[in-house]
Design a protein around this motif. Structure first.
Motif, short mmCIF file in Angstrom:
data_model
loop_
_atom_site.label_atom_id
_atom_site.label_comp_id
_atom_site.label_asym_id
_atom_site.label_seq_id
_atom_site.Cartn_x
_atom_site.Cartn_y
_atom_site.Cartn_z
N GLU A 131 10.69 21.95 -9.93
CA GLU A 131 10.99 23.34 -10.27
C GLU A 131 11.48 24.13 -9.07
O GLU A 131 12.20 25.11 -9.23
N ARG A 132 11.08 23.69 -7.86
CA ARG A 132 11.46 24.43 -6.65
C ARG A 132 11.60 23.45 -5.49
O ARG A 132 10.73 22.61 -5.26
N GLY A 165 15.18 20.10 19.84
CA GLY A 165 15.18 18.87 20.62
C GLY A 165 15.23 19.08 22.11
O GLY A 165 14.77 18.24 22.89
N ASP A 166 15.77 20.22 22.56
CA ASP A 166 15.83 20.49 24.00
C ASP A 166 14.57 21.17 24.53
O ASP A 166 14.49 21.55 25.69
N GLY A 167 13.57 21.37 23.65
CA GLY A 167 12.30 21.96 24.07
C GLY A 167 12.22 23.47 23.95
O GLY A 167 11.16 24.05 24.16
N THR A 168 13.33 24.12 23.61
CA THR A 168 13.29 25.57 23.41
C THR A 168 12.78 25.88 22.00
O THR A 168 12.82 25.02 21.12
N GLU A 169 12.33 27.11 21.81
CA GLU A 169 11.83 27.52 20.51
C GLU A 169 12.87 28.34 19.77
O GLU A 169 13.64 29.08 20.38
N GLU A 170 12.85 28.20 18.46
CA GLU A 170 13.75 28.98 17.62
C GLU A 170 13.12 29.10 16.24
O GLU A 170 12.36 28.22 15.81
N GLY A 171 13.44 30.16 15.52
CA GLY A 171 12.91 30.35 14.18
C GLY A 171 13.54 29.40 13.18
O GLY A 171 14.68 29.01 13.32
N LEU A 172 12.75 29.06 12.18
CA LEU A 172 13.23 28.24 11.07
C LEU A 172 13.54 29.14 9.89
O LEU A 172 12.70 29.94 9.47
N VAL A 173 14.75 29.04 9.37
CA VAL A 173 15.13 29.76 8.16
C VAL A 173 14.66 28.92 6.97
O VAL A 173 14.88 27.71 6.93
N VAL A 174 14.04 29.58 6.01
CA VAL A 174 13.60 28.90 4.79
C VAL A 174 14.47 29.38 3.65
O VAL A 174 14.70 30.58 3.49
N ARG A 175 14.96 28.43 2.88
CA ARG A 175 15.76 28.73 1.70
C ARG A 175 15.14 28.00 0.51
O ARG A 175 14.44 27.01 0.71
N ALA A 176 15.41 28.47 -0.67
CA ALA A 176 14.84 27.83 -1.86
C ALA A 176 15.89 27.69 -2.95
O ALA A 176 16.79 28.53 -3.08
N ALA A 177 15.76 26.62 -3.71
CA ALA A 177 16.56 26.41 -4.91
C ALA A 177 15.57 26.13 -6.04
O ALA A 177 14.55 25.49 -5.82
N THR A 178 15.89 26.63 -7.21
CA THR A 178 15.01 26.42 -8.35
C THR A 178 15.77 25.77 -9.49
O THR A 178 17.01 25.81 -9.54
N SER A 179 15.02 25.22 -10.42
CA SER A 179 15.62 24.52 -11.54
C SER A 179 16.25 25.46 -12.56
O SER A 179 17.05 25.04 -13.37
N ALA A 180 15.88 26.73 -12.52
CA ALA A 180 16.40 27.70 -13.49
C ALA A 180 17.83 28.08 -13.21
O ALA A 180 18.36 28.04 -12.18
#
Length: 180
Positions: A131-132, A165-180
């Motif tokens: 569903e997601r 991979g280079d050891g620095t920090e960065e935010g993760l973007v979250v995306r979603a897809a749904t079955s509807a």
């Protein structure tokens, strides 16, 4: 479950293999030795053919345990490995998973990741009843953002910082897809 093959015409999705007919170990090793892959997929260290073989065995085990559906994205004529797509962290009861993909340098810029991931999503929503599905990528990974957009993932926000991979920090973007 047993691995499922998907013929997209221009690409063929199949299980990663290391047998007497098809051996993806060298391409997996090359893919994970690539600086871009190391930067954007920092959780895996594949430095030898043995490591690549263990990676392939792990993916087969994950299929059988219903933990992950993972496909080699292959050229339909040569069998050349162009990347990998999958649905990981499968929870068939809750109907959720997370999309994953990486592309071998030889497969980049050809639409392989987005076409293959779209097929994996169709399988997940249709055959598995998901569903997601979430998709996470580093904020500065523009290629991954394009794949997510082409596959219909809508941004839901930025979660915690993660190490590149280079050891620095960065935010993760979250995306979603749904079955509807």
């Amino acid at each position: 479950m047993e691995p499922v093959e998907i013929n997209l015409g221009v690409y063929y999705l199949r299980a990663l293999r290391a047998d007497d007919r098809v051996d993806d170990r060298r391409a997996v090793l090359e893919g994970f030795a690539d600086p871009d892959t190391r930067q954007w997929v920092p959780g895996y260290r594949i430095d030898t053919l043995s490591d690549a073989g263990a990676y392939i065995v792990r993916r087969a085990r994950e299929w059988i345990r219903d933990e992950r559906c993972s496909w080699a994205v292959a050229d339909p004529f040569t069998g050349e490995l162009l990347g990998e797509v999958g649905l990981k962290d499968l929870d068939l009861t809750a109907g959720t998973a997370e999309a994953a993909c990486w592309t071998h340098p030889a497969g980049r810029g050809r639409g392989a990741a987005s076409r293959a991931l779209a097929a994996a999503l169709r399988f997940g929503f249709g055959a598995l009843g998901l569903e997601r599905v979430l998709y996470k990528h580093f904020e500065s990974n523009k290629a991954s953002a394009r794949v997510a957009e082409k596959c219909g993932f809508a941004p839901t926000g930025v979660i915690e910082q993660a190490l590149l991979g280079d050891g620095t920090e960065e935010g993760l973007v979250v995306r979603a897809a749904t079955s509807a």
